[in-house]
Design a protein around this motif. Structure first.
Motif, PDB file in Angstrom:
ATOM      1  N   LEU A  40       0.827  -1.209   0.000  1.00  0.00           N
ATOM      2  CA  LEU A  40       0.000   0.000   0.000  1.00  0.00           C
ATOM      3  C   LEU A  40       0.865   1.265   0.000  1.00  0.00           C
ATOM      4  N   GLU A  41       1.915   1.247   0.821  1.00  0.00           N
ATOM      5  CA  GLU A  41       2.814   2.407   0.868  1.00  0.00           C
ATOM      6  C   GLU A  41       3.492   2.637  -0.477  1.00  0.00           C
ATOM      7  N   VAL A  42       3.932   1.548  -1.106  1.00  0.00           N
ATOM      8  CA  VAL A  42       4.575   1.661  -2.423  1.00  0.00           C
ATOM      9  C   VAL A  42       3.579   2.180  -3.446  1.00  0.00           C
ATOM     10  N   MET A  43       2.339   1.715  -3.383  1.00  0.00           N
ATOM     11  CA  MET A  43       1.328   2.178  -4.328  1.00  0.00           C
ATOM     12  C   MET A  43       1.035   3.671  -4.124  1.00  0.00           C
ATOM     13  N   GLU A  44       0.990   4.108  -2.863  1.00  0.00           N
ATOM     14  CA  GLU A  44       0.763   5.530  -2.584  1.00  0.00           C
ATOM     15  C   GLU A  44       1.917   6.373  -3.107  1.00  0.00           C
ATOM     16  N   ARG A  45       3.144   5.886  -2.870  1.00  0.00           N
ATOM     17  CA  ARG A  45       4.317   6.617  -3.374  1.00  0.00           C
ATOM     18  C   ARG A  45       4.310   6.650  -4.892  1.00  0.00           C
ATOM     19  N   ARG A  46       3.922   5.555  -5.500  1.00  0.00           N
ATOM     20  CA  ARG A  46       3.874   5.489  -6.967  1.00  0.00           C
ATOM     21  C   ARG A  46       2.868   6.505  -7.495  1.00  0.00           C
ATOM     22  N   GLU A  47       1.690   6.553  -6.859  1.00  0.00           N
ATOM     23  CA  GLU A  47       0.658   7.499  -7.271  1.00  0.00           C
ATOM     24  C   GLU A  47       1.158   8.937  -7.121  1.00  0.00           C
ATOM     25  N   SER A  48       1.802   9.214  -5.995  1.00  0.00           N
ATOM     26  CA  SER A  48       2.348  10.549  -5.759  1.00  0.00           C
ATOM     27  C   SER A  48       3.403  10.893  -6.810  1.00  0.00           C
ATOM     28  N   LEU A  49       4.255   9.936  -7.121  1.00  0.00           N
ATOM     29  CA  LEU A  49       5.302  10.172  -8.123  1.00  0.00           C
ATOM     30  C   LEU A  49       4.714  10.341  -9.520  1.00  0.00           C
ATOM     31  N   ALA A  54       3.511  13.982 -13.944  1.00  0.00           N
ATOM     32  CA  ALA A  54       2.541  14.702 -14.780  1.00  0.00           C
ATOM     33  C   ALA A  54       2.737  16.212 -14.644  1.00  0.00           C
ATOM     34  N   GLU A  55       2.939  16.665 -13.395  1.00  0.00           N
ATOM     35  CA  GLU A  55       3.163  18.098 -13.161  1.00  0.00           C
ATOM     36  C   GLU A  55       4.431  18.566 -13.869  1.00  0.00           C
ATOM     37  N   LEU A  56       5.508  17.816 -13.701  1.00  0.00           N
ATOM     38  CA  LEU A  56       6.781  18.205 -14.325  1.00  0.00           C
ATOM     39  C   LEU A  56       6.707  18.116 -15.843  1.00  0.00           C
ATOM     40  N   SER A  57       5.975  17.147 -16.357  1.00  0.00           N
ATOM     41  CA  SER A  57       5.810  17.040 -17.807  1.00  0.00           C
ATOM     42  C   SER A  57       5.083  18.269 -18.347  1.00  0.00           C
ATOM     43  N   VAL A  63       7.707  25.169 -20.743  1.00  0.00           N
ATOM     44  CA  VAL A  63       9.034  25.751 -21.015  1.00  0.00           C
ATOM     45  C   VAL A  63       9.407  25.533 -22.478  1.00  0.00           C
ATOM     46  N   GLN A  64       9.107  24.358 -23.009  1.00  0.00           N
ATOM     47  CA  GLN A  64       9.426  24.087 -24.410  1.00  0.00           C
ATOM     48  C   GLN A  64       8.651  25.022 -25.330  1.00  0.00           C
TER      49      GLN A  64
END
Length: 168
Positions: A40-49, A54-57, A63-64
């Motif tokens: 569950l913790e890994v899935m939450e971290r994955r979702e957050s990442l 998406a935000e950085l993209s 910027v492009q």
């Protein structure tokens, strides 16, 4: 699951085996719970990442777009500059054809020596080449010179272009 079925069926013969099997089931259940928490913790971290990606993209795309816009504006400015250079070069060729060869040679020599500016306007008794004001003696010499005479600044040695705003 298999051990739980053995326990429920009563297939375990000795109380010691029964106790060991119960401890093992408790231990396995605890381990399973711990592993589920980790998943569950890994899935939450994955979702957050994934959200961060998406935000950085989106930021990269923004910027492009700005880079593409700046590049297009730069290229348009280069085209305009190249066009102006071509126009001014043609005008210069036409104008230089009317100037005596010895004066043109002097101008070119001074232009090379003075960082690209061989002649400067005399504006209100100030040479716009070196930005220094001519002293009264120099002003009187320029005043006394014939209108078609070549006069030069005593400070920077550029050719002085006299106009109605020269202050003479």
């Amino acid at each position: 699951m298999r051990d739980q079925q053995r326990l429920d069926s009563g297939a375990v013969s000795s109380p010691k085996d029964l106790e060991n099997l119960q401890r093992e089931l408790v231990s396995l259940a605890k381990r399973q719970g711990d592993l589920e928490d980790v998943v569950l913790e890994v899935m939450e971290r994955r979702e957050s990442l994934q959200e961060r990606v998406a935000e950085l993209s989106g930021r990269v795309a923004s910027v492009q777009a700005k880079v593409d816009d700046a590049t297009a504006r730069r290229d348009a400015a280069f085209e305009q500059i190249d066009s102006e250079v071509a126009t001014v070069t043609k005008q210069r060729e036409v104008a230089s054809a009317t100037i005596p060869a010895d004066l043109l040679k002097l101008y070119e020599k001074l232009r090379v020596q003075s960082g690209g500016v061989g002649a400067a306007r005399l504006y209100q008794r100030r040479c716009e080449g070196c930005q220094l004001e001519l002293n009264i003696t120099e002003v009187n010499e320029v005043r006394a010179a014939a209108p078609d005479a070549v006069v030069r600044c005593e400070n920077c040695r550029r050719i002085l272009v006299r106009t109605s705003e020269s202050g003479l």
